[in-house]
Design a protein around this motif. Structure first.
Motif, short mmCIF file in Angstrom:
data_model
loop_
_atom_site.label_atom_id
_atom_site.label_comp_id
_atom_site.label_asym_id
_atom_site.label_seq_id
_atom_site.Cartn_x
_atom_site.Cartn_y
_atom_site.Cartn_z
N PRO A 297 0.81 -1.22 0.00
CA PRO A 297 0.00 0.00 0.00
C PRO A 297 0.84 1.27 0.00
N GLU A 298 2.07 1.20 0.51
CA GLU A 298 2.90 2.42 0.56
C GLU A 298 3.21 2.96 -0.83
N TRP A 299 3.13 2.13 -1.85
CA TRP A 299 3.42 2.58 -3.21
C TRP A 299 2.40 3.60 -3.70
N LEU A 300 1.24 3.63 -3.07
CA LEU A 300 0.25 4.65 -3.43
C LEU A 300 0.75 6.05 -3.10
N ASP A 301 1.72 6.14 -2.21
CA ASP A 301 2.30 7.42 -1.84
C ASP A 301 3.64 7.66 -2.53
N THR A 302 4.35 6.60 -2.88
CA THR A 302 5.72 6.75 -3.37
C THR A 302 5.88 6.59 -4.87
N VAL A 303 4.94 5.95 -5.54
CA VAL A 303 5.04 5.75 -6.99
C VAL A 303 4.15 6.79 -7.68
N PRO A 304 4.75 7.69 -8.45
CA PRO A 304 3.95 8.77 -9.05
C PRO A 304 2.75 8.29 -9.85
N ALA A 305 2.89 7.19 -10.58
CA ALA A 305 1.80 6.69 -11.41
C ALA A 305 0.62 6.18 -10.60
N PHE A 306 0.87 5.80 -9.34
CA PHE A 306 -0.19 5.21 -8.51
C PHE A 306 -0.84 6.21 -7.57
N ARG A 307 -0.24 7.37 -7.37
CA ARG A 307 -0.81 8.33 -6.42
C ARG A 307 -2.25 8.71 -6.74
N PRO A 308 -2.60 8.94 -8.03
CA PRO A 308 -3.99 9.30 -8.32
C PRO A 308 -4.99 8.18 -8.02
N TRP A 309 -4.48 6.96 -7.83
CA TRP A 309 -5.34 5.80 -7.60
C TRP A 309 -5.53 5.51 -6.12
N LYS A 310 -4.99 6.32 -5.24
CA LYS A 310 -4.94 5.96 -3.83
C LYS A 310 -6.31 5.67 -3.24
N ALA A 311 -7.24 6.58 -3.36
CA ALA A 311 -8.55 6.39 -2.74
C ALA A 311 -9.25 5.16 -3.32
N VAL A 312 -9.15 5.00 -4.64
CA VAL A 312 -9.80 3.86 -5.30
C VAL A 312 -9.17 2.55 -4.85
N ALA A 313 -7.83 2.51 -4.83
CA ALA A 313 -7.15 1.27 -4.45
C ALA A 313 -7.45 0.88 -3.01
N GLU A 314 -7.53 1.86 -2.12
CA GLU A 314 -7.87 1.56 -0.73
C GLU A 314 -9.28 0.98 -0.63
N GLU A 315 -10.19 1.52 -1.43
CA GLU A 315 -11.57 0.99 -1.41
C GLU A 315 -11.62 -0.41 -1.99
N ILE A 316 -10.87 -0.65 -3.06
CA ILE A 316 -10.82 -1.99 -3.65
C ILE A 316 -10.28 -2.99 -2.65
N ALA A 317 -9.29 -2.59 -1.87
CA ALA A 317 -8.70 -3.50 -0.88
C ALA A 317 -9.71 -3.92 0.18
#
Length: 395
Positions: A297-317
């Motif tokens: 999950p930390e990659w949502l903060d550290t990988v530029p390509a994944f930052r816009p997906w943070k809220a969605v990815a957390e909900e999917i999890a």
């Protein structure tokens, strides 16, 4: 060059949401049919992933398949020339991109092509999808072929990830036995990652967990060569930065591979970052042990390509996924499965447990190939499966 090859493209307009007839959202599904003989039966290929499109015409196994079949290459929903998902979408939208929906798309495609029954070849996640297909539409399938894609019917995502960590530990130790100086090299790179010194061309500051994921290379036949070449380079060179960026398993080109990856193991459960939670103590004690398809999950903060997906990815999890498989329906399955003894992603024992539910499914258990044996063998693995299925080979 494949002689007498014909290529026909097909597009279907299908519902996004197949569980609610009042939902009028539609998406496109793209498929390509390759053929050298229009009288041959059809073989649907389901790609690994999730989140990757099918190959176009150049996969090494395709000439072997074309000797017996017309090959249907389906871009699974959300990928390739089907309606793609390139930018963040609501979690509710992404929930319609799993194997159950892909199977329904395949059924629409089968009917569109005027086929009563066809066979399916599932590689990795494509095998998971094939198992779903057998669970809900067994009468549509003549034969099912699996390559590194027989998932567990009962194990939780945490159990599966613990098993894959064990496999990657063995792969790591095997690699370091051959090249012991690279264990020292990896330890040095981990320390630099901890200090924020490894920076990729897109400005990503590589974390230790991200660096360790290059271990996914050890899950393919020749991947160790790429790892060796990477670790030979000076850490502060442009070559190292660019090569590391290219070799990491989860990237911005196919964001669904990261966002939906854990969902492919969810059979009636939520995942809640299972790979991160299942990290064994020995991995915490020894940072040189490499990981593979283990999302963090930390990659949502550290990988530029994944930052816009943070809220969605957390909900999917946190999504409670429905069950995918019906063990009773699998008993009628016919075909063959390549099960790789050293598979880094689909544990051997769990695949064998699933195969026990399919008495007519012939199994080819081998340590000659890693997870990518379908492509790495140049058609050899697929030929073996065809011959097992038709009885011209006994084992």
């Amino acid at each position: 060059m494949i002689k007498n090859l014909s290529i026909h493209d097909h597009r279907l307009d299908v519902p996004l949401n197949r569980t609610d007839s009042a939902d009028n959202r539609r998406i496109d599904i793209f498929a390509r049919v390759l053929s050298t003989d229009p009288q041959l039966p059809y073989l649907l290929y389901l790609q690994g992933g999730p989140g990757f499109e099918a190959p176009r015409i150049n996969a090494p196994w395709i000439p072997t398949a074309l000797e017996r079949y017309q090959v249907v290459l389906l871009d699974q929903r959300g990928t390739g020339l089907s309606t793609p998902v390139s930018e963040p979408q609501p979690a509710e939208y992404l929930r319609h991109l799993r194997a159950d929906s892909i199977v329904n798309d395949a059924e629409d495609l089968r009917e569109h092509l005027g086929i009563t029954r066809w066979s399916v070849l599932g590689q990795s996640f494509g095998g998971f999808t094939t198992l779903r297909y057998l669970s809900v539409h067994p009468d549509s399938l003549e034969h099912a072929f699996f390559t590194g894609g027989l998932p567990s019917l009962t194990r939780s995502p945490e159990e599966i990830y613990r098993a894959t960590y064990d496999s990657l530990r063995r792969h790591s130790e095997d690699y370091y036995r051959r090249f012991p100086h690279h264990r020292t090299r990896m330890a040095e790179l981990i320390e630099r990652a901890e200090r924020g010194e490894l920076v990729l061309p897109d400005a990503e500051v590589v974390t230790p967990s991200r660096l360790r994921s290059v271990g996914h290379l050890l899950g393919s036949n020749e991947g160790w060569q790429s790892l060796y070449s990477l670790l030979d380079l000076p850490w502060d060179s442009a070559a190292f930065a660019h090569d590391l960026a290219a070799l990491l398993p989860f990237q911005g080109r196919n964001p669904l591979y990261y966002v939906l990856h854990e969902s492919c193991y969810a059979n009636g459960t939520a995942t809640n970052w299972a790979a991160y939670r299942a990290l064994p103590q020995e991995y915490q004690d020894d940072p040189t042990l490499l990981t593979g398809e283990h999302v963090h999950p930390e990659w949502l903060d550290t990988v530029p390509a994944f930052r816009p997906w943070k809220a969605v990815a957390e909900e999917i999890a946190q999504t409670q996924w429905p069950e995918l498989y019906d063990a009773a329906a699998l008993s009628s399955a016919r075909g063959a499965a390549a099960i790789y003894a050293r598979d880094a992603y689909v544990p051997l024992d769990y695949s064998l447990d699933t195969a026990d539910h399919m008495p007519e499914l012939r199994t080819f258990i081998t340590s000659e190939h890693e997870h990518n044996g379908l492509s790495a063998s140049g058609g050899g693995v697929l030929k073996h499966l065809f011959e097992l299925s038709d009885g011209t080979r006994l084992r």
